[in-house]
Enzyme design. Sequence first.
Site, PDB file in Angstrom:
ATOM      1  CG  ASP A 280      -1.873   1.092   1.354  1.00 14.78           C
ATOM      2  OD1 ASP A 280      -1.653   2.140   0.703  1.00 14.78           O
ATOM      3  OD2 ASP A 280      -2.872   0.936   2.091  1.00 14.78           O
ATOM      4  CG  HIS A 281       3.048   4.185  -3.140  1.00 11.21           C
ATOM      5  ND1 HIS A 281       3.961   4.760  -2.287  1.00 11.21           N
ATOM      6  CD2 HIS A 281       3.624   4.238  -4.374  1.00 11.21           C
ATOM      7  CE1 HIS A 281       5.032   5.155  -2.965  1.00 11.21           C
ATOM      8  NE2 HIS A 281       4.853   4.842  -4.227  1.00 11.21           N
ATOM      9  NE  ARG A 282      -4.026   3.898   1.382  1.00 14.54           N
ATOM     10  CZ  ARG A 282      -5.200   3.410   1.780  1.00 14.54           C
ATOM     11  NH1 ARG A 282      -6.241   4.214   1.899  1.00 14.54           N
ATOM     12  NH2 ARG A 282      -5.336   2.129   2.045  1.00 14.54           N
TER      13      ARG A 282
END
Length: 560
Positions: free
Chosen positions: A532-534
């Site tokens: 998850d790039h967040r």
Amino acid sequence: MAALEVKVPDIGDFKDVEIIEVLVKAGDHVQAEQSLVTVESDKASMEIPSSAEGVVRELRVKVGDKVNEGSLLLLLDSDAPATHADAPPVASPAVPASAPAEPPAAPAAAPAAAGVEVEVVVPDIGDFDEVAVIEVLVKPGDTVAVEQSLITVESDKASMEIPSSTAGVVKALKVKVGDKVSKGSLIATVQGSGGGPAAAPAPAAASPSPSPAPASAPAAAAPAAGAGSERALPTAALPAHEPTAPTGTLPHASPAIRKLARELGVPLDEVKGSGPKGRITQEDVHDFVKAVLSGAARTKAQAGKGASAAPGAGGGLAGLLPWPQVDFAKFGAIEKKDLSRIKKISGPALHRNWVTIPHVTNHDDADITDLEAFRVATNKENEKAGVKVTMLAFLIKASVAALQKFPDFNASLDGDQLVLKKYFHIGFAADTPNGLVVPVIRDCDKKGVIQISNEMGELAKKARDGKLTPTDMSGGCFSISSLGGIGGRYFTPIINAPEVAILGVCRSTIEPVWDGKAFQPRLILPLSLSWDHRVVDGAMAARFNVFLIQVLGDFRRVLL
Ligand code: CAO
């Protein structure tokens, strides 16, 4: 302790009404005024509250029963004085504050004379006063029949449809959703059609308002649409009774369901009811929401915007085109098959995860030549004990080591915060005849590879037998999806929210690897890490994979 008999209180003119929901069960503790059952006629529904506080000893009604004032609902163990048990419910505080008169019956009206405008007002609706309009069921230009519902009003305990007192064409609506109305409030002006069975001249008693009716015409100037007592129309002028939803769009649901639908923004008239007589249940509303969120269905509002109005127009998601509607049978033979229960549940979750999590997948290769030799040796040593360890158990253990080194992977997003977990519960995707499930092995940091392997075998069997419990599938920190037993090279696993990463594994193969002097045959395991790039960035993901590959290359690193 004597049991208190809780009976149906005075519910106005409701007679022989059906119980559509029983909201309590034996053993439940109920408060005075707490709703016990919901009853429904063809035009209204109402929750019947308890007359006292206590514990339900025995239910005396079930869904489908017909009840009247005085019908025994249940026996209650209560500290209330015994005399209460026999007290007529009407005297108890449990009488619904808004106990309505029978939903306004067909007002004794007739089609207004052709061209004559009639003001339709709220008739006598019992104790309903200042009740909210929750639905407007017609619009200007609609042709309405006598008794056709125009609006639905709702108090906190009951809802009721208000029918038209006259037949004709709606000229103007005088209420909107959210308005409060009482007896005599103006609902609409209707221009008489003059048709129908009452081909008689306009009844004088209809006292139509001057045409055109001034918007501000007081309700009192519209006797034709008021309570029955305000009209004196010849019975012969009554048109045919149309008791069932004439527009075909009237949602048939209890007040609680209407409230739920409003809270979720669900257009109730678009929900298909699965209850008796098509009544909409809570499950129907939830299924509708799931279908819209997953893109399997669209609301009429979404569909109405059409393909060209891309923003907000498709598949339940802003900016997407509507799902293509194709008549496949035009192109060849087809067969329709229901999705399995697991797929119906997992599909919307997978869809949500795919569209809401900014996924990135890093593909990599691990040299597991030595680990595979160790695995084979371990299995040989433990053959007699019936132990069989597959690569997946080693991968679980190696992943725990990587999660310990990179704690942000062992976390979940909660708004602006990251919840870092100090435990290591690992989920593994299991393929079953009915679809994909993800059982979770707990505390993998505290377990050896053989124990993990054994638990995995037990959970996989439970999964195939359809016997996994919700507990077996909850609490996961990180998941692994292994297609190693099947084949393939790389793929993009979908993160299992609220986790932040998932490892995909495919089949290992012998490949030539250059050692600086010559090509050596090495067993290479393809890995695909989705993150998850967040929460994670590319550098951290690359480091995670490098570390994982080091551990798989030399499993002694697990100990470090
Ligand atoms: N490379 C080569 N062979 C592998 C391997 C790999 N990465 N992983 C497993 N194998 C071998 C095993 O050693 C075993 O070989 P033998 O039969 O010769 O002993 C064989 O493949 C079968 O393994 P398995 O699949 O029964 O066992 P597992 O521990 O690897 O996996 C389970 C267990 C339950 C995860 C698996 O059966 C399964 O359901 N996999 C599918 C998961 C899935 O569907 N993922 C996709 C999710 S996205 O839709």
